[in-house]
Enzyme design. Structure first.
Site, PDB file in Angstrom:
ATOM      1  N   CYS A   2      14.721   6.132 -48.487  1.00 47.48           N
ATOM      2  CA  CYS A   2      13.950   4.883 -49.059  1.00 47.48           C
ATOM      3  C   CYS A   2      16.202   3.606 -49.217  1.00 47.48           C
ATOM      4  O   CYS A   2      17.075   4.742 -49.026  1.00 47.48           O
ATOM      5  CB  CYS A   2      13.707   4.336 -49.727  1.00 47.48           C
ATOM      6  SG  CYS A   2      12.115   4.976 -50.178  1.00 47.48           S
ATOM      7  N   GLY A  32      13.922   2.862 -44.289  1.00 47.50           N
ATOM      8  CA  GLY A  32      12.780   2.814 -44.416  1.00 47.50           C
ATOM      9  C   GLY A  32      12.072   1.366 -44.058  1.00 47.50           C
ATOM     10  O   GLY A  32      12.785   0.040 -44.206  1.00 47.50           O
ATOM     11  N   ASN A 106      14.530   4.962 -54.332  1.00 53.98           N
ATOM     12  CA  ASN A 106      15.417   6.296 -53.427  1.00 53.98           C
ATOM     13  C   ASN A 106      15.009   7.523 -53.228  1.00 53.98           C
ATOM     14  O   ASN A 106      16.189   8.112 -54.850  1.00 53.98           O
ATOM     15  CB  ASN A 106      16.811   5.286 -52.660  1.00 53.98           C
ATOM     16  CG  ASN A 106      17.136   6.703 -51.486  1.00 53.98           C
ATOM     17  OD1 ASN A 106      15.937   7.410 -50.583  1.00 53.98           O
ATOM     18  ND2 ASN A 106      18.142   6.916 -50.948  1.00 53.98           N
ATOM     19  N   GLY A 107      14.360   8.454 -53.146  1.00 50.17           N
ATOM     20  CA  GLY A 107      13.834  10.119 -53.228  1.00 50.17           C
ATOM     21  C   GLY A 107      12.764   9.877 -53.737  1.00 50.17           C
ATOM     22  O   GLY A 107      11.564   9.683 -53.608  1.00 50.17           O
ATOM     23  N   TYR A 266      22.720  12.927 -40.120  1.00 47.62           N
ATOM     24  CA  TYR A 266      21.499  12.134 -39.253  1.00 47.62           C
ATOM     25  C   TYR A 266      21.617  10.427 -40.175  1.00 47.62           C
ATOM     26  O   TYR A 266      21.293   9.886 -39.436  1.00 47.62           O
ATOM     27  CB  TYR A 266      20.150  12.690 -39.279  1.00 47.62           C
ATOM     28  CG  TYR A 266      18.964  11.878 -38.390  1.00 47.62           C
ATOM     29  CD1 TYR A 266      19.449  11.193 -37.386  1.00 47.62           C
ATOM     30  CD2 TYR A 266      18.063  12.001 -39.224  1.00 47.62           C
ATOM     31  CE1 TYR A 266      17.977   9.846 -38.089  1.00 47.62           C
ATOM     32  CE2 TYR A 266      16.958  10.923 -39.193  1.00 47.62           C
ATOM     33  CZ  TYR A 266      17.471  10.290 -37.642  1.00 47.62           C
ATOM     34  OH  TYR A 266      15.811   9.934 -37.448  1.00 47.62           O
TER      35      TYR A 266
END
Ligand code: SF4
Length: 489
Positions: A2, A32, A106-107, A266
């Site tokens: 995210c 996201g 995020n995670g 990436y």
């Protein structure tokens, strides 16, 4: 994965914090695409707007006038726990007995079941099925008088990956888990122009009442809002931002760094910096390493657009072969656009990628990409290039094979979906239809990074998980959607 962003904008227009948070988030759209949202506080009340969809659709100009307040957080979602439904969009919001809070996360947490057993009232109290909703409820319930104190009490019980932006009535708070799996950076905003000469000093970097602050998943979005990178939020650290005050640091756990190396390979934008490295340069050097490890005679080097481009450039430079763009990618085909059915694919329908026949026909190609997950996309690309007249297709991957699932916020949670977990390299080459296949080694990744192995998580490549993970991988994503009895197990 995210994207999160937080902003404290003293002395700005009433909707400036929401606008800056939205613009910062817009630079994180690649992290996201399922939902987006912003929460603001005017010092007394929190307001929130979120919906499913891309950021530009959800947070258009019509929403801004009602998002008033000089502090804000924003979030865009790629689901790793819970389905793609409105309730699971973020920021989350909860009014507890002592505080109202909103969170962007995020995670992915790895002890969700254990935490659920600590929530009084259990799952029936959660309006959504994400680990973030559960964390929000635990924090809102915590009897500590202050949000930071509540965090210090709750966070030591939380395991897994969490880079958080938290909003209460007066503050934006950034948090990173002790491993720092996901990035989070602190930036300083330039003072608003209309504040110049209105009692504020002229300097951009003065830590006075006029200084604005922000938190972001990536440095690229600091650039977009005109902010200056200050530093990373450290693993195990809480950073408190409040209007009129310099950032305050509170440590709640010792740091045991394990930044996700895939962020550098990436996920993150090439114009972002991590660990002091520009990610375009890192990826270009990975391409150079790849050329050293897997040389082959060919006519040209081309990337799988867009993410394979830096590594392809490095491969071309190191091998002395020409670099060409052999495919065009339609950048507007997001994840939510119509996906062609199997039948449509057989008819030759391709939404995203179209070969440049004039470039590839009659040529021996080296095609560089940054990963193979299931193998189906790479297979399709090889097919398309052969159909366009390529005489040889040599696939080169600027990362090692993905053998193991990720439990820390990337949706590769089921081992059987990973082609490298179930097939040998020779079988993968055969499946994708390439003339040859070569992956970059872990040693090659480290040489390109010029940083020690110990600083990173490499678990999906080598199976060494920095944080113990649940064994029931298959049910993990929907752990809070199981029947209540099962989820409590
Ligand atoms: Fe990143 Fe892989 Fe570790 Fe997940 S398992 S955090 S994708 S390196």
């Amino acid at each position: 994965m995210c994207g999160v962003f937080g902003a404290v904008v003293p002395g700005g227009e009433p909707t400036e914090a929401a606008a800056i948070a939205t613009l910062g988030l817009f630079a994180l759209q690649h992290r996201g695409q399922e939902s987006a949202g912003v929460a603001v506080s005017d010092g007394e009340q929190l307001m929130l707007y979120k919906d499913l969809g891309m950021i530009a659709t959800v947070l258009d100009e019509r929403r801004l006038p009602s998002l008033r307040g000089n502090i804000a957080i924003a979030h865009c979602r790629y689901s790793t726990t819970g389905s793609t439904i409105w309730e699971n969009a973020q920021p989350t919001y909860r009014q507890g007995p002592r505080r109202a809070i909103a969170i962007g996360h995020n995670g992915n947490l790895v002890n969700t079941r254990e935490l659920l057993s600590q929530l009084s009232g259990g799952r029936a109290r959660l309006p959504a099925s994400t680990d973030t909703e559960l964390l929000t409820a635990l924090l809102a319930d915590e009897p500590a008088a202050d949000t930071v104190e509540a965090l210090q009490r709750v966070l030591p019980r939380v395991r897994g990956a969490f880079s958080l932006v938290i909003l209460d009535q007066r503050r934006v708070i950034g948090v990173r888990d002790p491993h720092g799996f996901r990035p989070l950076v602190l930036g300083r905003l330039p003072r608003p122009e209309h504040a110049a000469g209105a009692g504020y000093g002229a300097g951009l970097f003065d830590d006075d009442a006029g200084t604005g602050w922000c938190l972001s998943s990536e440095t690229a979005s600091l650039d977009i809002v005109g902010a200056e990178y200050v530093r990373d939020v450290q693993p195990g650290e809480i950073v408190v931002l409040e209007a009129g005050q310099p950032p305050r640091s509170v440590r709640y756990a010792d740091a045991d760094p394990a930044l996700c190396v895939f962020e550098l390979i990436y996920f993150a934008r090439p114009d972002s910096y991590m660990e002091g490295r520009n990610l375009y340069e890192v990826r270009r050097r990975m391409g150079e390493q790849l050329a050293q490890e897997h040389a082959v005679d060919a006519d040209l080097v081309m990337p799988v657009p867009d993410t394979g481009a830096p590594a392809a450039a490095g491969y071309a430079e190191a091998s002395g072969l020409p670099y060409r763009e052999g495919m065009y990618r339609n950048r507007y085909a997001g994840r939510t656009f119509i996906q062609p059915s199997q039948g449509m694919r057989h008819r030759g329908v391709t939404v995203k990628l179209n070969p440049l026949r004039a470039v590839v026909a009659g040529k021996r190609l080296i095609v560089v990409d940054d990963s193979i997950v299931r193998g189906t996309t790479t297979k399709r690309i090889v097919e398309i290039l052969r159909k366009a007249g390529a005489t040889e297709v040599h696939v080169r991957i600027s990362a090692p094979p993905i053998y193991h699932p990720c439990f820390y916020g990337i949706d590769t949670s089921i081992e059987t979906e990973l082609i490298a977990a179930t097939h040998t390299e020779a079988e993968i080459r055969e499946f994708i239809g390439a003339d040859s296949l070569g992956y970059l080694s872990i040693r090659g990744v480290l040489a390109a990074l010029d940083l020690p192995y110990e600083q990173f998580c490499f678990a999906c490549f080598d199976g060494i998980y920095p944080e113990p993970v649940p064994y029931d991988a298959a049910s993990r994503k929907f752990v809070l959607e199981e029947p209540v009895g099962a989820a409590r197990g």
